[in-house]
Design a protein around this motif. Structure first.
Motif, PDB file in Angstrom:
ATOM      1  N   GLU A 125      40.787 -32.791  98.823  1.00 41.05           N
ATOM      2  CA  GLU A 125      40.683 -34.142  98.357  1.00 41.05           C
ATOM      3  C   GLU A 125      39.568 -34.485  97.517  1.00 41.05           C
ATOM      4  OE1 GLU A 125      40.575 -37.670 101.245  1.00 41.05           O
ATOM      5  OE2 GLU A 125      41.644 -36.708 102.584  1.00 41.05           O
ATOM      6  N   GLY A 132      46.658 -38.988 104.486  1.00 45.59           N
ATOM      7  CA  GLY A 132      47.774 -39.778 104.609  1.00 45.59           C
ATOM      8  C   GLY A 132      48.534 -40.028 103.289  1.00 45.59           C
ATOM      9  N   THR A 133      47.904 -40.404 102.155  1.00 48.21           N
ATOM     10  CA  THR A 133      48.453 -40.571 100.799  1.00 48.21           C
ATOM     11  C   THR A 133      49.077 -39.156 100.442  1.00 48.21           C
ATOM     12  OG1 THR A 133      46.292 -40.422  99.877  1.00 48.21           O
ATOM     13  CG2 THR A 133      47.531 -42.461 100.121  1.00 48.21           C
ATOM     14  N   ASN A 175      41.211 -36.692 109.830  1.00 46.31           N
ATOM     15  CA  ASN A 175      40.514 -37.248 108.510  1.00 46.31           C
ATOM     16  C   ASN A 175      39.657 -38.569 108.984  1.00 46.31           C
ATOM     17  OD1 ASN A 175      41.991 -38.966 105.613  1.00 46.31           O
ATOM     18  ND2 ASN A 175      40.189 -37.631 105.833  1.00 46.31           N
TER      19      ASN A 175
END
Ligand SMILES: N[C@@H](CCC[C@H](N)C(=O)O)C(=O)O
Length: 269
Positions: free
Chosen positions: A202, A212-213, A14
């Motif tokens: 996303e 990550g979230t 990312n």
């Protein structure tokens, strides 16, 4: 005309452009995130991350998606900021507090023998607003699990991840009427060893190699659905993050790599 130095970093693939705004103030991050994220005419990235001073924490983070929208939290960027500030000599601490729009997060740096930051554990705080949502007609999935990690996520479990056409279903779900602020969408499949394979669409950036979230939301949704308990490896296209829960606080703990790719400078009008 101003020249801004930036660092390109990634966490599990990312990739963001990082600017130290203590040295290089950025006045129009929304426009720059769009222009710089473009692969052919810009630097190429999933978005722009600003590292700044904070009155209430060691440093602050602002994160802009590739479409210029500002998000309240980014897991992969928070790990990369830990590596950035330590290796740039901006701090000697290995436990760092980071102010974000979704509160102060605590970063624990894991060092190599030659004092480099190899990986970072972030206390992401609690997952909140966890509930099942009915998607309604016109979708291949009847329901998903909504989770907030400071930013909104919709997790959908499937038995056949390979069959999901992210570019078709991702944008439709990102703009689902249930989520007026749009939503990050994770498709997840349980693996026999208890790990979870996940792919993400996303909000504001489209397909990325990791989120990550999103990994935290997926692990949380798996526990909510009775599919897992305890520490879980979330295997994404660009790498794996380990997600755990602090039994004392109930907070979600995310551990994974942070990698510096290159530095450069770019001119702004
Ligand atoms: N890639 C990030 C999340 C970035 C923000 C997200 N697209 C949003 O709009 O909420 C992560 O690693 O968490």
């Amino acid at each position: 005309m101003a020249t801004i130095r930036f660092t390109k970093m990634h966490g599990a693939g990312n990739d963001y452009i990082y600017v130290d705004t203590m040295k290089y103030p950025v006045e129009n991050p929304e426009q720059l995130a769009i222009a710089w994220s473009r692969p052919h005419t810009g630097i190429g990235s999933d978005g722009l991350v600003l590292i700044g001073r904070s009155d209430i924490a060691d440093f602050s983070m602002r994160i802009f998606n590739a479409d210029g929208s500002e998000a309240r939290m980014c897991g992969n960027a928070s790990r990369c900021i830990g590596k950035y500030v330590y290796e740039a000599g901006l701090t000697t601490k290995t436990e760092i507090t980071l102010e974000t729009l979704s509160g102060i997060k605590v970063l624990q740096l894991h060092l190599t023998a030659d004092n480099r930051v190899e990986s970072v554990t972030v206390d992401m705080g609690p997952a909140t607003d966890i509930h099942t949502v009915a998607l309604g007609e016109g979708y291949d999935f009847t329901e998903g699990i909504a989770v907030s990690m400071g930013n909104p996520h919709l997790v959908l479990f499937t038995d056949n991840l390979a069959q999901i056409d992210l570019t078709e279903v991702g944008p439709r779900l990102e703009h689902h009427p249930l989520f007026p602020d749009r939503v990050n969408v994770e498709f997840a499949q349980m693996r026999p060893d208890g790990s979870i394979r996940m792919r993400v669409w996303e909000r504001g950036s489209g397909i990325t190699l990791a989120c990550g979230t999103g990994a935290c939301a997926t692990a949380t949704a798996a526990v909510f659905s009775g599919l897992t308990r305890g520490e879980t490896a979330i295997v994404m296209d660009g790498g794996t993050l380990t997600i755990d829960r602090d039994p004392a606080t109930g907070h979600v703990l995310m551990t994974g790599p942070a990698v510096r790719v290159f530095e450069g400078e770019i001119e702004t009008d």
